[in-house]
Write a protein that holds these residues in place. Structure first.
Motif, PDB file in Angstrom:
ATOM      1  N   ILE A   1     -61.206  80.164  32.342  1.00 31.11           N
ATOM      2  CA  ILE A   1     -61.692  79.710  33.646  1.00 31.11           C
ATOM      3  C   ILE A   1     -60.654  78.855  34.376  1.00 31.11           C
ATOM      4  N   LEU A   2     -59.876  78.076  33.639  1.00 27.09           N
ATOM      5  CA  LEU A   2     -58.900  77.194  34.279  1.00 27.09           C
ATOM      6  C   LEU A   2     -57.874  77.988  35.078  1.00 27.09           C
ATOM      7  N   SER A   3     -57.408  79.092  34.541  1.00 32.46           N
ATOM      8  CA  SER A   3     -56.401  79.864  35.273  1.00 32.46           C
ATOM      9  C   SER A   3     -56.970  80.382  36.594  1.00 32.46           C
ATOM     10  N   SER A   4     -58.233  80.789  36.594  1.00 31.00           N
ATOM     11  CA  SER A   4     -58.865  81.261  37.839  1.00 31.00           C
ATOM     12  C   SER A   4     -59.002  80.135  38.856  1.00 31.00           C
ATOM     13  N   VAL A   5     -59.481  78.988  38.389  1.00 29.53           N
ATOM     14  CA  VAL A   5     -59.692  77.846  39.293  1.00 29.53           C
ATOM     15  C   VAL A   5     -58.362  77.343  39.838  1.00 29.53           C
ATOM     16  N   LEU A   6     -57.364  77.224  38.978  1.00 29.48           N
ATOM     17  CA  LEU A   6     -56.050  76.774  39.455  1.00 29.48           C
ATOM     18  C   LEU A   6     -55.461  77.766  40.455  1.00 29.48           C
ATOM     19  N   GLY A   7     -55.672  79.058  40.240  1.00 26.13           N
ATOM     20  CA  GLY A   7     -55.202  80.056  41.190  1.00 26.13           C
ATOM     21  C   GLY A   7     -55.837  79.857  42.561  1.00 26.13           C
ATOM     22  N   ILE A   8     -57.134  79.602  42.577  1.00 26.27           N
ATOM     23  CA  ILE A   8     -57.846  79.354  43.837  1.00 26.27           C
ATOM     24  C   ILE A   8     -57.292  78.107  44.524  1.00 26.27           C
ATOM     25  N   LEU A   9     -57.161  77.032  43.764  1.00 22.66           N
ATOM     26  CA  LEU A   9     -56.713  75.764  44.347  1.00 22.66           C
ATOM     27  C   LEU A   9     -55.260  75.822  44.804  1.00 22.66           C
ATOM     28  N   GLU A  10     -54.406  76.456  44.025  1.00 22.81           N
ATOM     29  CA  GLU A  10     -53.004  76.535  44.407  1.00 22.81           C
ATOM     30  C   GLU A  10     -52.820  77.396  45.652  1.00 22.81           C
ATOM     31  N   ALA A  11     -53.634  78.451  45.798  1.00 23.44           N
ATOM     32  CA  ALA A  11     -53.582  79.269  47.017  1.00 23.44           C
ATOM     33  C   ALA A  11     -53.990  78.436  48.222  1.00 23.44           C
ATOM     34  N   GLN A  12     -54.970  77.553  48.046  1.00 27.06           N
ATOM     35  CA  GLN A  12     -55.416  76.689  49.129  1.00 27.06           C
ATOM     36  C   GLN A  12     -54.339  75.675  49.502  1.00 27.06           C
ATOM     37  N   LEU A  13     -53.657  75.122  48.514  1.00 27.29           N
ATOM     38  CA  LEU A  13     -52.627  74.123  48.787  1.00 27.29           C
ATOM     39  C   LEU A  13     -51.425  74.745  49.487  1.00 27.29           C
ATOM     40  N   ARG A  14     -51.152  76.023  49.219  1.00 26.40           N
ATOM     41  CA  ARG A  14     -50.042  76.711  49.889  1.00 26.40           C
ATOM     42  C   ARG A  14     -50.337  76.954  51.352  1.00 26.40           C
ATOM     43  N   THR A  15     -51.618  77.122  51.693  1.00 23.80           N
ATOM     44  CA  THR A  15     -51.966  77.429  53.085  1.00 23.80           C
ATOM     45  C   THR A  15     -52.103  76.190  53.951  1.00 23.80           C
ATOM     46  N   VAL A  16     -52.074  75.012  53.330  1.00 25.13           N
ATOM     47  CA  VAL A  16     -52.241  73.770  54.082  1.00 25.13           C
ATOM     48  C   VAL A  16     -50.960  73.409  54.799  1.00 25.13           C
TER      49      VAL A  16
END
Length: 114
Positions: free
Chosen positions: A99-114
């Motif tokens: 689950i951590l890899s999925s959640v980190l993928g979501i969060l890192e994608a969000q941080l890249r778009t900021v």
């Protein structure tokens, strides 16, 4: 890369919350319980805000709502580094890795778009 939908993000966050809740009750030290509680609190705030959205909007791409979720990545990485010490049960540890890899993928994608 396609952005994750609100519905998919909500599902991943709720899975992580369930897992972190198990880890909290399995933790043997106050220090580990405090770290887990901090992460749980951050995700609870984000999930509460996501749950305020109309169900008809759950197909839209996910965007971070709360400020805390923007700052949780280092805490998740710290937990990942200490997972063998913090997570006591084999099942919790195995599920956490997934689950951590999925959640980190979501969060890192969000941080890249900021």
């Amino acid at each position: 890369m396609n952005q994750t939908s609100v519905a998919d993000t909500l599902r991943e966050y709720l899975s992580l919350l369930e897992l972190l809740d198990d880890a909290y009750w399995e933790a043997s030290s106050i220090r580990h319980k405090d770290m887990l509680y901090d992460i749980i609190s951050i995700f609870h705030q984000e999930v509460a805000e996501l749950n305020k959205l109309d169900v008809m909007d759950h197909h839209y791409p996910y965007e971070v709502i709360t400020e805390g979720i923007r700052r949780v990545v280092p805490r998740l990485e710290q937990l990942d580094d200490q997972r063998d010490e913090v997570l006591q049960r084999t099942q919790t540890l195995t599920d956490f890795r997934d689950i951590l890899s999925s959640v980190l993928g979501i969060l890192e994608a969000q941080l890249r778009t900021v």
